[in-house]
Scaffold this active site. Structure first.
Site, PDB file in Angstrom:
ATOM      1  N   HIS A 211       0.887  -1.161   0.000  1.00  0.00           N
ATOM      2  CA  HIS A 211       0.000   0.000   0.000  1.00  0.00           C
ATOM      3  C   HIS A 211       0.927   1.214   0.000  1.00  0.00           C
ATOM      4  CE1 HIS A 211      -2.786  -2.931   2.086  1.00  0.00           C
ATOM      5  NE2 HIS A 211      -3.509  -2.505   1.065  1.00  0.00           N
TER       6      HIS A 211
ATOM      7  N   ASP B  23       2.273   1.586   3.310  1.00  0.00           N
ATOM      8  CA  ASP B  23       3.245   0.573   3.755  1.00  0.00           C
ATOM      9  C   ASP B  23       4.632   1.068   3.354  1.00  0.00           C
ATOM     10  OD1 ASP B  23       1.314  -1.359   4.604  1.00  0.00           O
ATOM     11  OD2 ASP B  23       1.088  -2.069   2.534  1.00  0.00           O
TER      12      ASP B  23
HETATM   13  C1  GLO Z   1      -9.333  -6.857   1.011  1.00  0.00           C
HETATM   14  C2  GLO Z   1      -8.401  -6.816  -0.094  1.00  0.00           C
HETATM   15  C3  GLO Z   1      -7.102  -6.135   0.279  1.00  0.00           C
HETATM   16  C4  GLO Z   1      -6.371  -5.669  -0.956  1.00  0.00           C
HETATM   17  C5  GLO Z   1      -5.177  -4.838  -0.624  1.00  0.00           C
HETATM   18  C6  GLO Z   1      -4.461  -4.343  -1.842  1.00  0.00           C
HETATM   19  O1  GLO Z   1     -10.327  -7.515   1.005  1.00  0.00           O
HETATM   20  O2  GLO Z   1      -8.169  -8.092  -0.580  1.00  0.00           O
HETATM   21  O3  GLO Z   1      -6.282  -6.992   1.019  1.00  0.00           O
HETATM   22  O4  GLO Z   1      -5.980  -6.747  -1.727  1.00  0.00           O
HETATM   23  O5  GLO Z   1      -5.588  -3.772   0.156  1.00  0.00           O
HETATM   24  O6  GLO Z   1      -5.105  -3.255  -2.371  1.00  0.00           O
END
Ligand code: GLO
Ligand code: MG
Length: 345
Positions: free
Chosen positions: A50, A53
């Site tokens: 993210h 992150d």
């Molecule tokens: C939640 C999502 C989340 C996304 C992550 C990447 O249900 O799967 O984990 O994959 O935030 O954008």
């Protein structure tokens, strides 16, 4: 054609602390550096990010500060020989995203969401990836009448267009999910994501991420979602995991709930040559709340282990025999053949 090998990734959020809506964390958080070390130790190839992150509390930092922190992170990744697979703007934490991000009813909030996404692109480019993932967490509603869904499609296109115009090289992968945190999301399936892509200024640069649990939550077979996306050449990333039916998003280890559904996903990836253009297999899995600290990475290792075993199962599946059974419309025998193949000797 020679069989290719797969490359794997996960995100720092996949080493999670066990909190759920009814209870606090049960493991103390680890630093990013520790997580990177574990990723390396397990022999994974890339990290998913993210934007925050990569740069914690990114909204409070100047562009120069963000650039500096990303430069340092890039150095760390280079030193570890780990790639950044993608960067995703986290558009669901800030108070300005409370009523949706790109589709908020408040124009100032929509503006914030777009600005933040453009910044996310800067982070991605500096980390050496052209892939932006959009999980549109709060683009939907709890109260249907509070939003104009028709208008929201325009807002979504506007936001994606702004991103495509900002950087001519980036690709955007939309990660559909039908619910949670929303009651109903605007882009619940791969079909919705790819249809929206067609409305944007550069549809070629808008694709998708398929997450197994999300497909199951919408009542679809994840293997069909893979085949559908790949028939458009638009599956640019993957979040493999598992899900036991229609409930909260469980993010179980790959194959944990339904081995046959997992096998069919691997088979779909194999027949479409997923990974040949450098795409990664990501595991968006979480440890169970009950997991002890010393077993904290097991869900990641196990998911990859199951995946690789299923690759072998896909490659040793008796296709010729299957074709004969299909020709004879003997699907009962085909069904049993799959079961026995998965059961092994
Ligand atoms: C939640 C999502 C989340 C996304 C992550 C990447 O249900 O799967 O984990 O994959 O935030 O954008
Ligand atoms: Mg995901």
């Amino acid at each position: 054609m020679a069989k290719h090998t797969y490359k794997f990734c996960f995100g720092p959020w996949n080493i999670s602390e066990g909190q759920d809506p009814y209870g606090p964390p049960v493991r103390s958080p680890q630093s990013f550096d520790w997580k990177l070390k574990q990723l390396k130790r397990l022999g994974f190839d890339a990290m998913m990010f993210h934007d925050d992150d990569a740069v914690p509390e990114i909204d409070t930092k100047s562009d120069a500060q963000v650039r500096k922190e990303v430069r340092e992170l890039r150095q760390k990744l280079n030193d570890a020989g780990v790639a950044a697979e993608m960067v995703a703007p986290r558009l669901w934490f800030d108070p300005r995203t409370i009523d949706g991000a790109f589709t908020s009813n408040d124009p100032q909030c929509r503006k914030y969401a777009i600005q933040r996404s453009l910044r996310c692109i800067d982070v991605a480019r500096q980390l050496g990836t052209d892939l932006i993932v959009l999980w549109l967490a709060r683009e939907g509603s709890y109260i249907r009448e509070s939003k104009n869904a028709r208008q929201c499609m325009d807002y979504l296109v506007e936001a994606v267009d702004a991103m495509l115009a900002y950087d001519k090289k980036i690709r955007i992968s939309i990660e559909p999910k039908p619910n949670e945190p929303m009651d109903q999301a605007y882009l619940p399936t791969i079909g919705h994501a790819l249809a929206l892509a067609q409305l944007t200024r550069d549809p070629k640069r808008v694709g998708c991420v398929m997450e197994s649990a999300h497909a199951i939550l919408v009542g679809l077979d994840p293997a069909d979602e893979i085949d559908f996306a790949m028939s458009f050449g638009k599956l640019w990333s993957l979040h493999l995991n598992d899900q036991n039916g229609l409930k909260f998003d469980q993010d179980k280890p790959f194959g944990s709930a339904n081995l046959r559904v997992a096998f069919n996903q691997v088979r779909a990836l194999e027949r479409n040559g997923y990974g040949r253009k450098g795409e990664y297999v990501g595991f968006d899995v979480h440890p169970f709340r009950t997991t002890k600290v010393e077993h904290w990475l097991a869900h990641l290792e196990n998911s990859r282990r199951t995946f690789l075993k299923l690759v072998q199962k896909a490659r040793t599946f008796n296709e010729k025999q299957a074709r004969t059974l299909i020709k004879n419309r003997d699907y009962a025998a085909l069904d049993q053949m799959v079961i026995e193949h998965l059961l092994g000797k």
